[in-house]
Enzyme design. Structure first.
Site, short mmCIF file in Angstrom:
data_model
loop_
_atom_site.label_atom_id
_atom_site.label_comp_id
_atom_site.label_asym_id
_atom_site.label_seq_id
_atom_site.Cartn_x
_atom_site.Cartn_y
_atom_site.Cartn_z
N ARG A 186 0.90 -1.24 0.10
CA ARG A 186 -0.10 -0.02 -0.01
C ARG A 186 1.06 1.16 0.02
O ARG A 186 2.06 1.36 0.88
CB ARG A 186 -0.88 -0.09 1.11
CG ARG A 186 -2.01 -1.13 1.25
CD ARG A 186 -2.76 -1.18 2.37
NE ARG A 186 -3.96 -2.08 2.05
CZ ARG A 186 -3.81 -3.41 2.31
NH1 ARG A 186 -2.58 -3.92 3.03
NH2 ARG A 186 -4.75 -4.18 2.42
N GLU A 203 2.52 -5.00 -7.07
CA GLU A 203 1.42 -4.18 -6.97
C GLU A 203 1.32 -3.34 -6.04
O GLU A 203 1.18 -3.31 -5.08
CB GLU A 203 -0.03 -5.36 -6.64
CG GLU A 203 -1.30 -4.73 -6.71
CD GLU A 203 -2.28 -5.47 -6.20
OE1 GLU A 203 -3.06 -5.33 -5.40
OE2 GLU A 203 -2.22 -6.71 -6.62
N GLU A 226 15.75 -4.89 -0.56
CA GLU A 226 16.97 -5.38 -0.57
C GLU A 226 17.28 -5.98 -2.07
O GLU A 226 17.00 -6.29 -2.99
CB GLU A 226 17.12 -6.88 0.06
CG GLU A 226 18.58 -7.62 0.19
CD GLU A 226 18.36 -9.02 0.88
OE1 GLU A 226 19.47 -9.28 1.46
OE2 GLU A 226 17.35 -9.48 1.18
#
Length: 131
Positions: free
Chosen positions: A10, A53, A122
Protein backbone atom coordinates in the site's frame (compact mmCIF):
# COMPACT_ATOMS: atom_id res chain seq x y z
CA UNK A 1 2.32 -26.15 -9.15
CA UNK A 2 1.72 -22.63 -7.90
CA UNK A 3 3.63 -19.76 -9.51
CA UNK A 4 4.32 -16.50 -7.65
CA UNK A 5 2.99 -13.64 -9.79
CA UNK A 6 2.95 -10.47 -7.66
CA UNK A 7 3.34 -8.88 -4.27
CA UNK A 8 1.21 -5.96 -3.09
CA UNK A 9 2.16 -2.96 -0.98
CA UNK A 10 0.00 0.00 0.00
CA UNK A 11 1.39 3.38 -0.98
CA UNK A 12 0.28 6.90 -0.14
CA UNK A 13 1.25 8.82 -3.29
CA UNK A 14 0.95 7.09 -6.67
CA UNK A 15 3.14 9.52 -8.61
CA UNK A 16 5.93 9.47 -6.05
CA UNK A 17 5.91 5.68 -5.72
CA UNK A 18 5.71 4.95 -9.45
CA UNK A 19 8.59 7.38 -10.02
CA UNK A 20 10.70 5.68 -7.36
CA UNK A 21 10.22 2.16 -8.76
CA UNK A 22 10.82 3.39 -12.32
CA UNK A 23 14.07 5.14 -11.36
CA UNK A 24 15.36 2.61 -8.83
CA UNK A 25 14.52 -0.69 -10.53
CA UNK A 26 13.46 0.02 -14.10
CA UNK A 27 9.87 -1.05 -13.44
CA UNK A 28 7.16 0.32 -15.70
CA UNK A 29 3.42 0.45 -15.25
CA UNK A 30 2.02 -2.71 -16.83
CA UNK A 31 -1.58 -1.97 -15.87
CA UNK A 32 -3.56 0.56 -13.85
CA UNK A 33 -7.06 -0.24 -12.61
CA UNK A 34 -9.07 2.46 -10.84
CA UNK A 35 -11.93 1.46 -8.57
CA UNK A 36 -14.20 3.73 -6.52
CA UNK A 37 -12.23 3.33 -3.27
CA UNK A 38 -8.75 2.35 -4.47
CA UNK A 39 -6.43 2.10 -7.47
CA UNK A 40 -4.18 -0.84 -8.36
CA UNK A 41 -0.98 -0.17 -10.28
CA UNK A 42 0.93 -3.22 -11.55
CA UNK A 43 4.61 -2.62 -12.26
CA UNK A 44 7.08 -4.95 -13.97
CA UNK A 45 10.09 -5.16 -16.26
CA UNK A 46 11.49 -7.56 -18.85
CA UNK A 47 13.81 -9.24 -16.31
CA UNK A 48 11.00 -11.14 -14.61
CA UNK A 49 7.35 -12.04 -14.97
CA UNK A 50 6.83 -11.11 -11.32
CA UNK A 51 4.91 -7.86 -10.71
CA UNK A 52 4.77 -5.36 -7.89
CA UNK A 53 1.21 -4.22 -7.18
CA UNK A 54 0.94 -0.75 -5.69
CA UNK A 55 -2.40 -0.14 -3.99
CA UNK A 56 -3.47 3.46 -3.44
CA UNK A 57 -6.44 3.64 -1.07
CA UNK A 58 -8.48 6.77 -1.70
CA UNK A 59 -9.02 8.77 1.47
CA UNK A 60 -5.77 7.58 3.11
CA UNK A 61 -4.14 10.76 4.35
CA UNK A 62 -1.29 9.56 6.55
CA UNK A 63 1.51 7.04 6.25
CA UNK A 64 0.69 3.35 6.63
CA UNK A 65 1.80 1.50 9.74
CA UNK A 66 4.19 -1.10 8.31
CA UNK A 67 4.10 -3.01 11.58
CA UNK A 68 6.54 -5.66 12.73
CA UNK A 69 5.50 -8.37 10.28
CA UNK A 70 6.73 -6.91 6.99
CA UNK A 71 10.32 -7.74 6.07
CA UNK A 72 11.40 -6.63 2.60
CA UNK A 73 11.20 -7.12 -1.13
CA UNK A 74 14.35 -8.30 -2.92
CA UNK A 75 15.80 -7.71 -6.38
CA UNK A 76 19.01 -9.04 -7.92
CA UNK A 77 21.53 -7.14 -10.04
CA UNK A 78 24.61 -8.14 -11.99
CA UNK A 79 26.94 -5.39 -10.73
CA UNK A 80 26.21 -4.44 -7.12
CA UNK A 81 28.74 -1.59 -6.90
CA UNK A 82 27.52 0.02 -10.14
CA UNK A 83 23.89 -0.21 -9.01
CA UNK A 84 24.74 1.27 -5.62
CA UNK A 85 26.57 4.16 -7.31
CA UNK A 86 23.73 4.71 -9.82
CA UNK A 87 21.11 4.93 -7.07
CA UNK A 88 23.25 7.32 -5.04
CA UNK A 89 23.87 9.50 -8.13
CA UNK A 90 20.10 9.56 -8.72
CA UNK A 91 19.65 11.21 -5.33
CA UNK A 92 18.38 8.09 -3.57
CA UNK A 93 19.90 6.85 -0.33
CA UNK A 94 21.05 3.24 -0.53
CA UNK A 95 22.57 1.86 2.68
CA UNK A 96 26.14 0.49 2.75
CA UNK A 97 27.01 -2.74 0.93
CA UNK A 98 27.12 -5.72 3.31
CA UNK A 99 28.31 -9.33 3.10
CA UNK A 100 26.53 -12.25 4.78
CA UNK A 101 28.31 -15.61 4.72
CA UNK A 102 26.16 -18.70 5.23
CA UNK A 103 27.40 -21.26 7.79
CA UNK A 104 27.44 -24.10 5.23
CA UNK A 105 29.20 -22.11 2.54
CA UNK A 106 28.05 -19.52 0.06
CA UNK A 107 26.99 -16.04 0.88
CA UNK A 108 25.38 -12.85 -0.23
CA UNK A 109 26.53 -9.31 -1.06
CA UNK A 110 23.73 -6.78 -0.75
CA UNK A 111 22.47 -3.39 0.36
CA UNK A 112 19.08 -2.04 1.35
CA UNK A 113 17.17 0.97 0.12
CA UNK A 114 13.78 2.30 1.23
CA UNK A 115 10.95 3.48 -1.01
CA UNK A 116 9.00 6.71 -0.31
CA UNK A 117 6.62 4.86 2.05
CA UNK A 118 9.41 3.24 4.07
CA UNK A 119 9.27 -0.23 2.51
CA UNK A 120 12.67 -1.88 2.55
CA UNK A 121 14.09 -3.36 -0.65
CA UNK A 122 17.14 -5.61 -0.58
CA UNK A 123 19.38 -5.31 -3.63
CA UNK A 124 21.42 -8.52 -3.98
CA UNK A 125 24.33 -9.32 -6.26
CA UNK A 126 23.47 -12.17 -8.65
CA UNK A 127 25.44 -15.02 -7.17
CA UNK A 128 25.07 -18.12 -5.04
CA UNK A 129 21.28 -18.70 -4.81
CA UNK A 130 20.18 -15.19 -5.83
CA UNK A 131 19.72 -15.15 -9.60
Amino acid sequence: MAKLIHSMIRVLDETRSVGFYEMAFGLAVADRIAFDDFTLIYMSNAESGFELELTVNKGQSGPYDLGSGYGHLAVSVGDLEAEHARLRAAGLTPKDIKVLNAPGGGGARFFFIEDPDGYKIEVLERSWRFR
